[in-house]
Design an enzyme around this catalytic site. Sequence first.
Site, mmCIF file in Angstrom:
data_model
loop_
_atom_site.group_PDB
_atom_site.id
_atom_site.type_symbol
_atom_site.label_atom_id
_atom_site.label_comp_id
_atom_site.label_asym_id
_atom_site.label_seq_id
_atom_site.Cartn_x
_atom_site.Cartn_y
_atom_site.Cartn_z
ATOM 1 N N SER A 37 0.828 -1.221 0.000
ATOM 2 C CA SER A 37 0.000 0.000 0.000
ATOM 3 C C SER A 37 0.859 1.267 0.000
ATOM 4 O O SER A 37 1.787 1.401 0.799
ATOM 5 C CB SER A 37 -0.926 0.022 1.221
ATOM 6 O OG SER A 37 -1.592 1.270 1.264
ATOM 7 N N THR A 84 -8.726 -1.867 2.180
ATOM 8 C CA THR A 84 -8.430 -2.254 0.801
ATOM 9 C C THR A 84 -8.629 -3.753 0.631
ATOM 10 O O THR A 84 -9.194 -4.423 1.507
ATOM 11 C CB THR A 84 -7.026 -1.737 0.389
ATOM 12 O OG1 THR A 84 -6.854 -1.957 -1.009
ATOM 13 C CG2 THR A 84 -5.898 -2.442 1.139
ATOM 14 N N LYS A 88 -13.176 -4.571 1.263
ATOM 15 C CA LYS A 88 -14.088 -3.436 1.051
ATOM 16 C C LYS A 88 -15.555 -3.849 1.183
ATOM 17 O O LYS A 88 -16.359 -3.107 1.737
ATOM 18 C CB LYS A 88 -13.842 -2.803 -0.319
ATOM 19 C CG LYS A 88 -12.508 -2.059 -0.413
ATOM 20 C CD LYS A 88 -12.374 -1.374 -1.761
ATOM 21 C CE LYS A 88 -10.997 -0.785 -1.938
ATOM 22 N NZ LYS A 88 -10.824 -0.124 -3.231
ATOM 23 N N ASN A 109 -14.381 2.018 1.537
ATOM 24 C CA ASN A 109 -12.914 2.128 1.554
ATOM 25 C C ASN A 109 -12.430 3.115 2.609
ATOM 26 O O ASN A 109 -11.225 3.230 2.840
ATOM 27 C CB ASN A 109 -12.346 2.482 0.170
ATOM 28 C CG ASN A 109 -12.472 3.960 -0.161
ATOM 29 O OD1 ASN A 109 -13.328 4.664 0.384
ATOM 30 N ND2 ASN A 109 -11.633 4.440 -1.048
ATOM 31 N N ALA A 150 -16.286 -4.009 -15.030
ATOM 32 C CA ALA A 150 -17.411 -3.367 -14.331
ATOM 33 C C ALA A 150 -17.941 -4.230 -13.186
ATOM 34 O O ALA A 150 -18.550 -3.709 -12.252
ATOM 35 C CB ALA A 150 -18.526 -3.064 -15.327
ATOM 36 N N ASN A 174 -17.704 -6.848 -18.791
ATOM 37 C CA ASN A 174 -17.127 -7.744 -17.780
ATOM 38 C C ASN A 174 -16.937 -9.136 -18.337
ATOM 39 O O ASN A 174 -17.752 -9.613 -19.114
ATOM 40 C CB ASN A 174 -18.000 -7.793 -16.522
ATOM 41 C CG ASN A 174 -17.184 -8.131 -15.292
ATOM 42 O OD1 ASN A 174 -16.236 -7.409 -14.963
ATOM 43 N ND2 ASN A 174 -17.504 -9.226 -14.626
ATOM 44 N N ARG A 175 -15.806 -9.734 -17.941
ATOM 45 C CA ARG A 175 -15.524 -11.103 -18.391
ATOM 46 C C ARG A 175 -16.684 -12.026 -18.020
ATOM 47 O O ARG A 175 -17.192 -12.753 -18.852
ATOM 48 C CB ARG A 175 -14.219 -11.576 -17.727
ATOM 49 C CG ARG A 175 -13.826 -12.975 -18.075
ATOM 50 C CD ARG A 175 -12.535 -13.332 -17.398
ATOM 51 N NE ARG A 175 -12.639 -13.286 -15.932
ATOM 52 C CZ ARG A 175 -11.688 -13.669 -15.110
ATOM 53 N NH1 ARG A 175 -10.528 -14.078 -15.587
ATOM 54 N NH2 ARG A 175 -11.853 -13.606 -13.801
HETATM 55 P P1 NAP Z 1 -11.740 -7.299 -8.172
HETATM 56 O O1 NAP Z 1 -12.922 -6.965 -7.342
HETATM 57 O O2 NAP Z 1 -11.048 -8.605 -7.929
HETATM 58 O O3 NAP Z 1 -12.223 -7.240 -9.701
HETATM 59 C C1 NAP Z 1 -11.392 -7.704 -10.747
HETATM 60 C C2 NAP Z 1 -12.061 -7.414 -12.083
HETATM 61 O O4 NAP Z 1 -11.142 -7.795 -13.118
HETATM 62 C C3 NAP Z 1 -13.353 -8.219 -12.332
HETATM 63 O O5 NAP Z 1 -14.237 -7.454 -13.088
HETATM 64 C C4 NAP Z 1 -12.828 -9.415 -13.155
HETATM 65 O O6 NAP Z 1 -13.812 -10.012 -13.981
HETATM 66 C C5 NAP Z 1 -11.794 -8.709 -14.009
HETATM 67 N N1 NAP Z 1 -10.811 -9.652 -14.554
HETATM 68 C C6 NAP Z 1 -9.952 -10.427 -13.861
HETATM 69 N N2 NAP Z 1 -9.200 -11.164 -14.719
HETATM 70 C C7 NAP Z 1 -9.607 -10.826 -15.975
HETATM 71 C C8 NAP Z 1 -9.221 -11.235 -17.298
HETATM 72 N N3 NAP Z 1 -8.243 -12.161 -17.488
HETATM 73 N N4 NAP Z 1 -9.835 -10.673 -18.359
HETATM 74 C C9 NAP Z 1 -10.803 -9.741 -18.181
HETATM 75 N N5 NAP Z 1 -11.228 -9.316 -16.972
HETATM 76 C C10 NAP Z 1 -10.630 -9.853 -15.875
HETATM 77 O O7 NAP Z 1 -10.599 -6.213 -8.040
HETATM 78 P P2 NAP Z 1 -10.767 -4.642 -7.642
HETATM 79 O O8 NAP Z 1 -10.597 -4.483 -6.187
HETATM 80 O O9 NAP Z 1 -11.994 -4.115 -8.284
HETATM 81 O O10 NAP Z 1 -9.465 -4.022 -8.348
HETATM 82 C C11 NAP Z 1 -9.401 -3.943 -9.759
HETATM 83 C C12 NAP Z 1 -8.273 -3.021 -10.174
HETATM 84 O O11 NAP Z 1 -8.560 -1.693 -9.762
HETATM 85 C C13 NAP Z 1 -6.909 -3.385 -9.556
HETATM 86 O O12 NAP Z 1 -5.947 -3.371 -10.590
HETATM 87 C C14 NAP Z 1 -6.647 -2.255 -8.571
HETATM 88 O O13 NAP Z 1 -5.267 -1.953 -8.491
HETATM 89 C C15 NAP Z 1 -7.399 -1.105 -9.230
HETATM 90 N N6 NAP Z 1 -7.792 -0.068 -8.241
HETATM 91 C C16 NAP Z 1 -7.168 1.131 -8.320
HETATM 92 C C17 NAP Z 1 -7.499 2.139 -7.423
HETATM 93 C C18 NAP Z 1 -6.797 3.463 -7.535
HETATM 94 O O14 NAP Z 1 -6.938 4.266 -6.624
HETATM 95 N N7 NAP Z 1 -6.078 3.722 -8.606
HETATM 96 C C19 NAP Z 1 -8.479 1.938 -6.436
HETATM 97 C C20 NAP Z 1 -9.105 0.686 -6.385
HETATM 98 C C21 NAP Z 1 -8.744 -0.326 -7.291
HETATM 99 P P3 NAP Z 1 -14.767 -11.200 -13.439
HETATM 100 O O15 NAP Z 1 -15.919 -10.524 -12.759
HETATM 101 O O16 NAP Z 1 -15.148 -11.952 -14.639
HETATM 102 O O17 NAP Z 1 -13.926 -12.007 -12.473
#
Ligand code: NAP
Length: 309
Positions: A37, A84, A88, A109, A150, A174-175
């Site tokens: 983090s 995080t 969440k 968050n 999404a 979304n996948r």
């Molecule tokens: P999450 O809840 O695990 O969601 C992951 C997402 O990625 C789901 O929609 C998943 O689809 C999709 N996915 C995973 N593997 C894939 C593939 N091979 N092809 C296509 N789609 C795929 O994770 P999260 O907490 O939302 O975090 C997601 C990203 O956001 C991370 O990279 C994180 O670093 C970033 N983030 C950034 C900030 C910032 O402040 N910049 C804040 C929060 C998060 P399925 O539903 O099909 O599994």
Amino acid sequence: MNETIYEGSQLIQGGEIFRRLDPPARLSVFGEPVAHSKSPGFQNVALQFCRIAAQYVRIHIRPDELASALRSLPVAGFVGTNVTIPHKAGALLSMDEVDDYARMSDAVNTVVVDGEKLVGFNTDGPGLQRALREEFYADLRDLRVMLLGAGGGAGRAIAVQCARENCERLVLVNRTFEKARTLAQELATYFRSDRLVGPAERLEAIPHQESALKEQLAKTDLVINATSIGMRRADPPLIPAGLLTPNLLVYDTVYSSGKTRLIEDAEAAGARVANGLSMLLHQGALSFEIWFGRAAPLDIMREALKAAG
Ligand code: NAP
């Protein structure tokens, strides 16, 4: 800087260790893992700059400890905490009150300790909105948005933000298609208006497949990546490079010192690009504002984040 990773048990056992620090730890990020983090770096700089006698620490919390750790925050003298991955959604269940963004995003968050009460917020969506203004001088309400991932936690928070800001169009990708379709049903009321953008529907859900992406990209201004894909060289392309065009804005919520494949491909196509560091900064600045009821020292926080690399 205090690089220690504390354990949830230390909080649950009364938090004496946090009160003894100088200055005392009164803010934290809960996660598993939590070592990566970047929040302590820029939050501590902000606390020092504002002469607030408190420090922000990392606490490793296992899923089975989450509820007890949150309930221990008032006794341990905390102002609040960030939450995080993967907590969440779980944190929402322990809140006494939540704001609209957290409720609609199904995720918290930012937690504020208000006496014995825990109040939950979600600053991911509003943080992204501020980041888009800073990076692209653009407002969601003027944009036709394609949101990849999404159905994930961040994706859902961003979709809620797009809906509440009444963006011109929103395409949820979304996948696992079912998640995108369910979310579209939940957000449908926000897009039932007489605002016309031509023959296209204002809200659509599509599977993450090339043919569907190709059709929708022709009606898109801004692509947002909220999937967890992009950090590793071996990651598959989220959008085939040949579909990216110079008129697009591309925001990748992944933040890393290197460029993601999506950013590289979009840059090569002549699109304007930005990575998730600005969202990280602004979601954190919004947390600071919620905890202390005052503006966050944004420039100082941005410099600290840049220096951390
Ligand atoms: P999450 O809840 O695990 O969601 C992951 C997402 O990625 C789901 O929609 C998943 O689809 C999709 N996915 C995973 N593997 C894939 C593939 N091979 N092809 C296509 N789609 C795929 O994770 P999260 O907490 O939302 O975090 C997601 C990203 O956001 C991370 O990279 C994180 O670093 C970033 N983030 C950034 C900030 C910032 O402040 N910049 C804040 C929060 C998060 P399925 O539903 O099909 O599994």
